[in-house]
Design a protein around this motif. Structure first.
Motif, PDB file in Angstrom:
ATOM      1  N   THR A   1      10.409  -0.374  -2.065  1.00  0.00           N
ATOM      2  CA  THR A   1      10.182  -1.530  -2.919  1.00  0.00           C
ATOM      3  C   THR A   1       8.796  -1.430  -3.544  1.00  0.00           C
ATOM      4  N   HIS A   2       8.311  -2.507  -4.131  1.00  0.00           N
ATOM      5  CA  HIS A   2       6.960  -2.498  -4.718  1.00  0.00           C
ATOM      6  C   HIS A   2       6.392  -3.912  -4.705  1.00  0.00           C
ATOM      7  N   LEU A   3       5.098  -4.021  -4.945  1.00  0.00           N
ATOM      8  CA  LEU A   3       4.468  -5.325  -5.055  1.00  0.00           C
ATOM      9  C   LEU A   3       4.973  -6.012  -6.320  1.00  0.00           C
ATOM     10  N   THR A   4       5.022  -7.317  -6.309  1.00  0.00           N
ATOM     11  CA  THR A   4       5.519  -8.036  -7.488  1.00  0.00           C
ATOM     12  C   THR A   4       4.373  -8.668  -8.272  1.00  0.00           C
TER      13      THR A   4
ATOM     14  N   LEU B   1      15.302   1.610  10.460  1.00  0.00           N
ATOM     15  CA  LEU B   1      15.275   1.252   9.043  1.00  0.00           C
ATOM     16  C   LEU B   1      13.845   0.895   8.675  1.00  0.00           C
ATOM     17  N   GLN B   2      13.326   1.516   7.657  1.00  0.00           N
ATOM     18  CA  GLN B   2      11.948   1.243   7.270  1.00  0.00           C
ATOM     19  C   GLN B   2      11.861   0.767   5.821  1.00  0.00           C
ATOM     20  N   THR B   3      10.825  -0.014   5.548  1.00  0.00           N
ATOM     21  CA  THR B   3      10.531  -0.442   4.187  1.00  0.00           C
ATOM     22  C   THR B   3       9.186   0.139   3.788  1.00  0.00           C
ATOM     23  N   TRP B   4       9.188   0.886   2.708  1.00  0.00           N
ATOM     24  CA  TRP B   4       7.961   1.451   2.154  1.00  0.00           C
ATOM     25  C   TRP B   4       7.674   0.745   0.832  1.00  0.00           C
ATOM     26  N   THR B   5       6.404   0.535   0.552  1.00  0.00           N
ATOM     27  CA  THR B   5       6.025  -0.193  -0.660  1.00  0.00           C
ATOM     28  C   THR B   5       5.208   0.678  -1.603  1.00  0.00           C
ATOM     29  N   VAL B   6       5.617   0.686  -2.864  1.00  0.00           N
ATOM     30  CA  VAL B   6       4.835   1.346  -3.913  1.00  0.00           C
ATOM     31  C   VAL B   6       3.747   0.360  -4.340  1.00  0.00           C
ATOM     32  N   PRO B   7       2.475   0.732  -4.232  1.00  0.00           N
ATOM     33  CA  PRO B   7       1.386  -0.208  -4.535  1.00  0.00           C
ATOM     34  C   PRO B   7       1.171  -0.417  -6.031  1.00  0.00           C
ATOM     35  N   ARG B   8       2.196  -0.913  -6.687  1.00  0.00           N
ATOM     36  CA  ARG B   8       2.108  -1.231  -8.107  1.00  0.00           C
ATOM     37  C   ARG B   8       2.818  -2.577  -8.336  1.00  0.00           C
ATOM     38  N   TYR B   9       2.282  -3.352  -9.275  1.00  0.00           N
ATOM     39  CA  TYR B   9       2.831  -4.670  -9.568  1.00  0.00           C
ATOM     40  C   TYR B   9       3.952  -4.576 -10.604  1.00  0.00           C
TER      41      TYR B   9
ATOM     42  N   ARG C   1       2.212   3.853 -17.854  1.00  0.00           N
ATOM     43  CA  ARG C   1       2.211   3.913 -16.395  1.00  0.00           C
ATOM     44  C   ARG C   1       3.474   4.564 -15.840  1.00  0.00           C
ATOM     45  N   THR C   2       4.436   4.871 -16.710  1.00  0.00           N
ATOM     46  CA  THR C   2       5.740   5.376 -16.268  1.00  0.00           C
ATOM     47  C   THR C   2       5.630   6.632 -15.412  1.00  0.00           C
ATOM     48  N   GLN C   3       4.905   7.622 -15.899  1.00  0.00           N
ATOM     49  CA  GLN C   3       4.817   8.895 -15.183  1.00  0.00           C
ATOM     50  C   GLN C   3       4.153   8.724 -13.817  1.00  0.00           C
ATOM     51  N   ALA C   4       3.076   7.942 -13.783  1.00  0.00           N
ATOM     52  CA  ALA C   4       2.357   7.749 -12.519  1.00  0.00           C
ATOM     53  C   ALA C   4       3.236   7.037 -11.489  1.00  0.00           C
ATOM     54  N   ILE C   5       3.984   6.035 -11.917  1.00  0.00           N
ATOM     55  CA  ILE C   5       4.861   5.308 -10.988  1.00  0.00           C
ATOM     56  C   ILE C   5       5.990   6.210 -10.510  1.00  0.00           C
ATOM     57  N   ASN C   6       6.584   6.958 -11.427  1.00  0.00           N
ATOM     58  CA  ASN C   6       7.650   7.886 -11.033  1.00  0.00           C
ATOM     59  C   ASN C   6       7.149   8.933 -10.047  1.00  0.00           C
TER      60      ASN C   6
ATOM     61  N   LYS D   1      18.243   9.870   5.976  1.00  0.00           N
ATOM     62  CA  LYS D   1      19.583  10.027   5.394  1.00  0.00           C
ATOM     63  C   LYS D   1      19.697   9.384   4.019  1.00  0.00           C
ATOM     64  N   VAL D   2      19.101   8.185   3.870  1.00  0.00           N
ATOM     65  CA  VAL D   2      19.257   7.432   2.623  1.00  0.00           C
ATOM     66  C   VAL D   2      17.925   6.814   2.205  1.00  0.00           C
ATOM     67  N   VAL D   3      17.636   6.900   0.910  1.00  0.00           N
ATOM     68  CA  VAL D   3      16.511   6.173   0.321  1.00  0.00           C
ATOM     69  C   VAL D   3      17.078   5.211  -0.708  1.00  0.00           C
ATOM     70  N   THR D   4      16.775   3.930  -0.555  1.00  0.00           N
ATOM     71  CA  THR D   4      17.251   2.943  -1.525  1.00  0.00           C
ATOM     72  C   THR D   4      16.117   2.556  -2.454  1.00  0.00           C
ATOM     73  N   LEU D   5      16.443   2.404  -3.714  1.00  0.00           N
ATOM     74  CA  LEU D   5      15.453   2.028  -4.720  1.00  0.00           C
ATOM     75  C   LEU D   5      15.550   0.531  -4.966  1.00  0.00           C
ATOM     76  N   GLY D   6      14.514  -0.194  -4.558  1.00  0.00           N
ATOM     77  CA  GLY D   6      14.513  -1.641  -4.714  1.00  0.00           C
ATOM     78  C   GLY D   6      13.767  -2.105  -5.945  1.00  0.00           C
ATOM     79  N   LEU D   7      14.159  -3.284  -6.444  1.00  0.00           N
ATOM     80  CA  LEU D   7      13.533  -3.910  -7.604  1.00  0.00           C
ATOM     81  C   LEU D   7      13.442  -2.950  -8.786  1.00  0.00           C
ATOM     82  N   LEU D   8      12.260  -2.808  -9.384  1.00  0.00           N
ATOM     83  CA  LEU D   8      12.132  -2.003 -10.597  1.00  0.00           C
ATOM     84  C   LEU D   8      12.006  -0.513 -10.341  1.00  0.00           C
ATOM     85  N   ASN D   9      12.022  -0.100  -9.092  1.00  0.00           N
ATOM     86  CA  ASN D   9      12.030   1.337  -8.796  1.00  0.00           C
ATOM     87  C   ASN D   9      13.311   2.001  -9.276  1.00  0.00           C
ATOM     88  N   GLN D  10      14.348   1.191  -9.548  1.00  0.00           N
ATOM     89  CA  GLN D  10      15.604   1.745 -10.055  1.00  0.00           C
ATOM     90  C   GLN D  10      15.814   1.405 -11.529  1.00  0.00           C
ATOM     91  N   SER D  11      14.744   1.075 -12.217  1.00  0.00           N
ATOM     92  CA  SER D  11      14.841   0.700 -13.626  1.00  0.00           C
ATOM     93  C   SER D  11      15.403   1.838 -14.480  1.00  0.00           C
TER      94      SER D  11
END
Length: 615
Positions: free
Chosen positions: A299-302, A360-368, A377-382, A398-408
């Motif tokens: 996921t990421h910060l909102t 099950l773990q939740t990792w956060t991308v430190p971007r709003y 910012r697209t390349q840096a976030i990707n 086994k699985v990585v899920t893309l939450g919120l805008l990580n799957q834009s």
């Protein structure tokens, strides 16, 4: 709460709720008035420094909370490997009451005892006397007080409240009934008043002693071991004068051993030392990060204040749904900026949950969220997302899920970019689209024959419209351009709504306030967007964004996922769990969508339930 609450269990300011700090207002205002009206030589710095000291204590405790939660999520040197639930977080949410009590008593004593005011900054003899009074009377009296509190009469009425937490956090150390805190204050007042009476008190001895108590309390309850064995090898007698986190942890799991405050000496004298203390200390130090997670939710910060909402932030705040309208924390942007600076270089772990033997773990991308809309910012976030996926792959996830805008779609084509770059990726990438479709469909009341569709068009939007068409539900929209795009992409029959009589609206991003006002009274708004619509109607009903209630078998879930209620998980997060549990060895990203009926049946089978509707 104790099993049989005794006299003076509740704090006297409990009825005030969040306004409890007002009890300090007269004293704080008086100190500020003194600062403004008195000359430099007339100021009582002891009195003036009480408020800054109380704030520093709160910060000290919060630092311990954040470090402990982060370390326990990773698993390194963890002592007790059990789950924490919302009930414990709620019970420990008043950890600042003891700071409030101490502050009130400090102000009172400074006011009624002239010798307790205008203290010098440092006196060596006062520091020595404080240390001796603590090591002797305080530690000895505490030992016997603690043993008395474990007598069934006092334990059931008072001390059982503290021991309700089998897995301790730093703030567990101060979670006691009011009467118990009074007893502790009288005990710890021995060195404080002793140095005042003997005329050897100083700011260093008074504030330093309280800081020492806070440090040792937090350390003893942090649930991770970090005191090296070599410390006791170099100086063996130290083991009798300083406890370790694992030493006190045994008191919370065994109850009848390790009663000492901070010095195990008195347990040794009276034969109450737990025999496994040294072995647990050694094993906790050797414990390294457990086996790789089965599922990682990325996921990421909102918003800037959302950093406080993380599990490693403010515990009680994280245990409630995030309301972006609540702007109190926006005033603390310097603190949120500091947190962003600390975590800004790479994704970081914020939570570990358990479903049976699966981690099950939740990792956060430190971007709003706002940064995801900036082209530059697209390349840096990707890159951050890609590095996280590759790390998960290396660790055998086994699985990585893309939450919120990580799957834009605009960012990385719903994750397809990473599949193309790494065709040999063993970890499966899942965006949860199929489950989101299933949740939206199952939120539609039975017997519904027509819906109004409004929102930004996307992979998920087209999938929902196609599914509605196959269920013979008539689809209306507000705009001709939306109708043409939906019809041509899904081959569904879409009409323009002219009367707005539809009582079910399927909505996504770009739904405006004016559009909501077009809906008839009692309309059910079902969002398919990642972010909830801004509610403009008090006479309508709003579903949560696609999500499901977690089953009771899912443990260590004690923080809310953004704006979702307790124990409610987003569709992407749930979908990743289902893919891992069912062993589905497929990606669900890019243009691909998993079988909608199959994933819904799997969700129900594994205990996930639909969320309720809110007004």
């Amino acid at each position: 709460m104790a099993t049989k609450p005794g006299l003076l269990t509740d704090w006297p300011w409990k009825p005030l709720g969040s306004f409890k700090y007002i009890v300090l207002a007269p004293w704080v205002l008086h100190s500020l008035y003194s600062l403004a009206t008195k000359g430099k030589n007339e100021l009582d710095y002891t009195y003036l420094l009480i408020l800054p000291f109380l704030l520093s204590r709160a910060l000290h405790n919060q630092i311990w909370i954040s470090i402990s939660r982060h370390r326990n999520a990773i698993g390194n040197n963890k002592i007790v490997d059990r789950a924490i639930e919302f009930e414990q977080v709620d019970r420990e949410s008043n950890w600042d009451d003891q700071i409030l009590l101490n502050g009130l008593l400090f102000y009172i004593f400074c006011s009624i005892l002239p010798i307790a005011s205008s203290l010098p900054a440092w006196r060596a003899d006062g520091v020595v006397i404080t240390a001796l009074l603590h090591a002797g009377p305080v530690e000895y009296l505490y030992y016997w007080l603690h043993r008395a509190l474990h007598h069934h009469y006092l334990y059931s009425r008072y001390h059982s409240h503290h021991h309700s937490s089998m897995v301790t956090e730093p703030i567990t150390s101060v979670i006691h009934p009011f009467a118990e805190h009074i007893a502790y204050f009288l005990l710890f007042a021995i060195p404080l008043l002793g140095t005042v009476i003997t005329g050897t008190a100083s700011l260093s001895s008074q504030f330093g002693y309280i800081t020492y108590i806070d440090f040792m309390n937090n350390m003893g309850h942090c649930n991770f071991e970090f005191i090296p064995k070599c410390l006791f090898s170099i100086f063996p007698p130290l083991k009798y004068f300083m406890y370790t986190p694992s030493y006190h942890s045994l008191h919370h799991t065994q109850f009848r051993t390790n009663y000492s405050l901070f010095m195990p000496l008195y347990d040794c004298i009276h034969g109450t030392t737990d025999r496994s203390s040294d072995a647990l200390h050694a094993s906790a130090l050797e414990r390294r990060r457990p086996e790789s997670p089965d599922v990682v939710h990325l996921t990421h910060l909102t918003t800037p204040e959302s950093i406080f909402h993380l599990r490693v932030g403010f515990a009680s705040f994280a245990s409630r749904p995030h309301d972006s309208r609540w702007s109190t924390w926006r005033m603390m942007w310097p603190v949120s900026s500091l947190g962003f600076f600390i975590y800004g270089s790479s994704t970081f772990l914020v939570e570990t949950n358990l479903l049976g033997k699966r981690k099950l773990q939740t990792w956060t991308v430190p971007r709003y969220s706002v940064q995801y809309g900036l082209k530059w910012r697209t390349q840096a976030i990707n890159t951050l997302i890609e590095e996280a996926i590759l790390e998960a792959d290396v660790r055998g996830c086994k699985v990585v899920t893309l939450g919120l805008l990580n799957q834009s779609e605009e960012l990385n084509r719903s994750g397809q970019l990473f599949i193309e770059r790494h065709p040999k990726l063993k970890t499966k990438i899942v965006d949860g689209s199929s489950l989101a479709v299933a949740i939206v469909l199952n939120n539609i009341p039975k017997g519904t024959t027509q819906v109004l569709f409004r929102g930004a068009l996307s992979k998920l939007a087209f999938a929902i419209v196609s599914a509605l068409s196959h269920r013979a539900i008539q689809i209306a929209t507000l705009y001709e351009s939306e109708k043409l795009k939906l019809s041509s992409t899904t081959e569904a029959e879409v009409v323009i709504s002219k009367s707005y009589t539809q009582k079910v609206w399927i909505v996504g991003d770009r739904l405006s306030k004016d559009e909501q006002l077009m809906a008839p009274k009692g309309t059910l708004f079902i969002p398919f967007s990642h972010f909830p619509p801004k509610k403009a109607r008090g006479d309508a009903f709003y579903c949560h964004t696609p999500s499901m209630i977690a089953p009771p078998s899912l443990h260590n879930l004690h923080s809310c996922e953004n704006w979702l209620p307790r124990r409610v998980m987003s569709a992407a997060r749930v979908a990743g769990i289902l893919h891992a549990v069912e062993g589905w060895d497929v990606h669900e990203c890019g243009e691909s969508i998993f079988d909608v009926d199959k994933i819904w049946e799997a969700a129900i089978k594994h205990g996930f339930r639909s969320t309720t509707i809110s007004k």
